[in-house]
Design an enzyme around this catalytic site. Structure first.
Site, mmCIF file in Angstrom:
data_model
loop_
_atom_site.group_PDB
_atom_site.id
_atom_site.type_symbol
_atom_site.label_atom_id
_atom_site.label_comp_id
_atom_site.label_asym_id
_atom_site.label_seq_id
_atom_site.Cartn_x
_atom_site.Cartn_y
_atom_site.Cartn_z
ATOM 1 N N SER A 157 -2.214 20.214 -37.054
ATOM 2 C CA SER A 157 -3.593 19.728 -37.099
ATOM 3 C C SER A 157 -3.571 18.232 -37.360
ATOM 4 O O SER A 157 -2.559 17.686 -37.825
ATOM 5 C CB SER A 157 -4.343 20.438 -38.236
ATOM 6 O OG SER A 157 -5.579 19.801 -38.533
ATOM 7 N N TYR A 170 -4.888 23.255 -47.154
ATOM 8 C CA TYR A 170 -4.742 23.206 -45.700
ATOM 9 C C TYR A 170 -3.958 21.960 -45.281
ATOM 10 O O TYR A 170 -3.037 22.030 -44.463
ATOM 11 C CB TYR A 170 -6.121 23.211 -45.038
ATOM 12 C CG TYR A 170 -6.087 23.431 -43.545
ATOM 13 C CD1 TYR A 170 -5.919 24.716 -43.029
ATOM 14 C CD2 TYR A 170 -6.213 22.373 -42.648
ATOM 15 C CE1 TYR A 170 -5.882 24.934 -41.656
ATOM 16 C CE2 TYR A 170 -6.185 22.583 -41.281
ATOM 17 C CZ TYR A 170 -6.015 23.864 -40.795
ATOM 18 O OH TYR A 170 -5.974 24.067 -39.436
#
Length: 267
Positions: A157, A170
């Site tokens: 990501s 995350y």
């Protein structure tokens, strides 16, 4: 080729029998077994569908039933990726009929954003467990049936390189996955196994539905990109085909950001 030195012992090109002209044959996945972890929906399911369309013998897996029509065009198995024994058994079953695994894509991920300043420890641990620890555990299992030339791809990501608020678990997991790929690229290079990361920006999926539904947050994210829009899962298919196929035989330890220019943009 004139002017190019080639170590013939380590060269592997797509078979001319594919019937596709060069350079398109480089992307041909016919005869390749590809395992996609986290293929129940969203990005993972779309990647599995794209790899299957390129001719790959694709097996997708995830902890829940496949939610997309994609399940009709690739083999899908229910498997809890955080259960190392279950995933190892799945790999053994795949290898028993296919003999080997040519590519492994880890696309599984969870997110538990916090409404307060800091994420609680339970949510942090759950995120690390699925997004990072399971990635390594599953890779170890898949590697038992992989030999070079082969490819491993982690879906990371923009959070792997940039700080975002309210979700440290995350960012930590994706950042760790990014570095794990580089370390494994070094360790597995002599075996002819390449390890790379595909890093999406904000893509419209069930995971990002809340942000997309909020007009203010949706507009903020659009303004951070160069191309002026959110991504769609299909925007990632070209990059995954490159990383899994012979088109990237000299690429390892790299991050390919498919983010509409988010990480490149300044003012």
């Amino acid at each position: 080729m004139d002017g190019v030195s080639v170590d013939e012992g380590n060269t592997h090109f797509a078979s001319p029998s594919s019937g596709l002209p060069f350079p398109f044959s480089l992307f041909d996945l016919r005869g390749r077994t590809v395992l996609v972890a986290g293929a129940s929906r969203g990005i993972g399911a779309t990647l599995a569908e794209g790899l299957s369309a390129a001719g790959g013998d694709v097996i997708g897996c995830g902890r829940t039933a496949c939610e997309q029509i994609s399940s009709q065009v690739f083999d899908y198995r229910v498997c809890d990726l955080t259960d190392g024994g279950a995933f190892q058994a799945l790999c053994a079953d795949i290898a028993s009929s296919r003999k080997n695994i040519d590519a492994f894509v880890f696309s599984a991920g969870v997110t538990y954003p916090s409404q307060s300043a800091l994420q609680n420890m339970d949510d942090f641990s759950r995120t690390i467990s699925t997004n990072l620890l399971a990635a390594y555990s599953c890779t170890l299992s898949a590697l038992q049936w992989m030999s070079g030339p082969a490819s491993i791809v982690f879906i990371t990501s923009v959070n792997s390189a940039l700080g975002f608020p309210g979700n440290p678990g995350y960012a930590a997991a994706k950042g760790g996955l990014r570095q794990l790929a580089k370390a494994l690229a070094v360790d597995l290079g002599d075996m002819g196994i390449r390890v790379n990361c595909l890093a999406p920006g904000y893509v419209k999926t069930a995971m990002t539905a809340e942000s997309y539904a909020d007009s203010t947050r949706r507009r903020q994210r659009i303004q951070r990109t160069i191309l002026g829009r959110w991504g769609e899962p299909v925007d990632l298919v070209g990059a995954i085909l490159f990383l899994v196929s012979d088109a990237s035989l000299y690429v390892t330890g790299q991050d390919i950001f498919v983010d509409g220019g988010w990480t490149a943009k300044g003012l």
